[in-house]
Scaffold this active site. Structure first.
Site, mmCIF file in Angstrom:
data_model
loop_
_atom_site.group_PDB
_atom_site.id
_atom_site.type_symbol
_atom_site.label_atom_id
_atom_site.label_comp_id
_atom_site.label_asym_id
_atom_site.label_seq_id
_atom_site.Cartn_x
_atom_site.Cartn_y
_atom_site.Cartn_z
ATOM 1 N N CYS A 133 43.096 35.331 26.394
ATOM 2 C CA CYS A 133 43.061 36.276 27.515
ATOM 3 C C CYS A 133 41.930 35.982 28.490
ATOM 4 O O CYS A 133 41.821 36.625 29.529
ATOM 5 C CB CYS A 133 42.989 37.715 27.022
ATOM 6 S SG CYS A 133 41.535 38.098 26.050
ATOM 7 N N ARG A 141 40.646 34.909 38.130
ATOM 8 C CA ARG A 141 40.356 35.372 39.493
ATOM 9 C C ARG A 141 39.646 34.289 40.300
ATOM 10 O O ARG A 141 39.949 34.076 41.477
ATOM 11 C CB ARG A 141 39.499 36.647 39.443
ATOM 12 C CG ARG A 141 40.255 37.879 38.962
ATOM 13 C CD ARG A 141 39.314 39.033 38.676
ATOM 14 N NE ARG A 141 40.050 40.257 38.348
ATOM 15 C CZ ARG A 141 39.547 41.235 37.602
ATOM 16 N NH1 ARG A 141 38.332 41.126 37.096
ATOM 17 N NH2 ARG A 141 40.266 42.322 37.355
ATOM 18 N N ARG A 194 28.772 46.223 37.885
ATOM 19 C CA ARG A 194 29.389 45.276 38.827
ATOM 20 C C ARG A 194 29.303 45.769 40.268
ATOM 21 O O ARG A 194 28.934 45.016 41.176
ATOM 22 C CB ARG A 194 30.845 45.021 38.415
ATOM 23 C CG ARG A 194 30.949 44.316 37.073
ATOM 24 C CD ARG A 194 32.384 44.035 36.666
ATOM 25 N NE ARG A 194 32.436 43.532 35.291
ATOM 26 C CZ ARG A 194 33.286 42.613 34.855
ATOM 27 N NH1 ARG A 194 34.161 42.091 35.680
ATOM 28 N NH2 ARG A 194 33.271 42.223 33.600
ATOM 29 N N ASP A 216 43.565 42.817 26.946
ATOM 30 C CA ASP A 216 42.558 42.373 25.973
ATOM 31 C C ASP A 216 43.168 42.026 24.620
ATOM 32 O O ASP A 216 42.480 41.491 23.748
ATOM 33 C CB ASP A 216 41.504 43.471 25.751
ATOM 34 C CG ASP A 216 40.679 43.762 26.993
ATOM 35 O OD1 ASP A 216 40.543 42.853 27.830
ATOM 36 O OD2 ASP A 216 40.175 44.894 27.112
ATOM 37 N N ARG A 238 29.143 39.806 34.240
ATOM 38 C CA ARG A 238 29.646 40.668 33.159
ATOM 39 C C ARG A 238 29.189 42.084 33.474
ATOM 40 O O ARG A 238 28.440 42.321 34.389
ATOM 41 C CB ARG A 238 29.036 40.258 31.805
ATOM 42 C CG ARG A 238 29.631 39.053 31.120
ATOM 43 C CD ARG A 238 30.983 39.269 30.450
ATOM 44 N NE ARG A 238 31.155 40.486 29.674
ATOM 45 C CZ ARG A 238 30.878 40.625 28.392
ATOM 46 N NH1 ARG A 238 30.328 39.652 27.721
ATOM 47 N NH2 ARG A 238 31.134 41.761 27.778
#
Length: 326
Positions: A251, A137, A164, A89, A158
């Site tokens: 990032c 990804r 998730r 991050d 998110r």
């Protein structure tokens, strides 16, 4: 008795951390390690960041620094003594008045799948919906699926780990992709149904590693925290992040990179840096690697990353990243 007095006189060190369960878990682990090396108690100071409160996709809110800025502001104002970040991050540009005093031993850098019915990635049925918030990804999963005749749909999501995994448990998604390190740190590694080989999906630069940051002017604290530094992890993530910086990518860009240390028995001989950039639909990818002696200096690790980035740019990587972060 004397030891207790010394601790009390020195007072507790204040560790700035995000409020998420994962951030609190990894900060708690660092706090214990800092107490061991300094003899001082550490108190966690919870700080809410923009990335924690925004519900937008990371790529839309800027990605770079959204989880970091509030922690750094607290450091600069003297409200905390040091902060713990997930290294992936952290923006690649380092402020002059702050220093990453330690990069501890890296956790497992791989991505993992948590799927319904304990399925492996390659066993997911045709039309499966896979959730992830990372363009990196998406790009690599879609590329792999395209090359191996798999029919999948990547769905942007998110939320924290509970949210998730909840999409899978609730039947809204067939699988989600998460970082192995995060699940391990919160004690939920047993929920992983498949580990994604780095030959299939390269992790984010710095994934699995932590950065312990403090004010550059606090020489005593810098020296104390440095005892937690792992030189091999630091040289690897320095090369990965140098590549990211040279690509001028943030990032949240679809960039994967991993530096492996290659050992002959117990002796580390070489370092291999692999990187990939691709469009999120997986149709266009630039993937390269380089292997050489383990860099002995920070500048050497930086140069390795820059050199591989230059080769990737020469093969058209810039055009695959969307808007480049300047």
């Amino acid at each position: 008795m004397n030891d207790t007095r010394r601790v009390n006189e020195a007072g507790a060190l204040r560790l700035g951390t995000r409020r998420s369960r994962l951030a609190m878990a990894q900060s708690g682990q660092v706090a214990e390690a800092v107490t061991r090396v300094t003899g001082r108690p550490v108190e966690l100071v919870e700080i809410t960041t923009y990335g924690d409160t925004s519900r937008e996709q990371l790529a839309q809110i800027g990605g770079t620094g959204v989880f970091v800025t509030a922690l750094r502001d607290a450091l600069l104002k003297g409200e905390v003594d040091f902060a713990v970040h997930s290294l992936k991050d952290l923006p690649t540009a380092q402020p002059d008045d702050l220093v990453v005093a330690a990069v501890p031993v890296r956790e497992d850098p791989r991505d993992v799948i948590v799927a319904r019915d304990a399925l492996k990635f390659t066993d997911l049925p045709s039309g499966s919906r896979i959730g992830t918030g990372a363009p990196r990804r998406m790009a690599q999963l879609n590329s792999y699926a395209r090359g191996h005749g798999l029919d999948i749909a990547t769905v942007p999501i998110r939320g924290n780990v509970d949210t998730r995994i909840g999409y899978v448990r609730g039947g809204e998604l067939d699988a989600v992709v998460l970082a192995a390190a995060g699940l391990n740190r919160i004690g939920r590694g047993d929920e992983v149904t498949d580990f994604l080989s780095v030959d299939t999906v390269l992790p984010a630069p710095g994934q699995g590693a932590l950065a312990i940051e403090c004010a550059a002017g606090n020489a005593d604290l810098v020296a104390a925290l440095a005892e937690l530094d792992d030189p091999f992890t630091r040289v690897a993530v320095t090369a990965e992040r140098s590549l990211l910086a040279a690509l001028e990518a943030g990032c949240s860009a679809p960039v994967g990179a991993l530096a492996d240390l290659l050992a002959d028995g117990q002796i580390v001989k070489e370092m291999r840096l692999r990187a990939v950039v691709g469009t999120t639909d997986g149709t266009r990818m630039v993937q390269l690697s380089t292997t050489g002696p383990v860099p002995e200096t920070h500048d050497g690790a930086m140069a390795l990353g820059r050199e591989l980035a230059a080769e990737m740019l020469a093969q058209g990587a810039a055009g695959l990243m969307g808007e480049r972060a300047h």
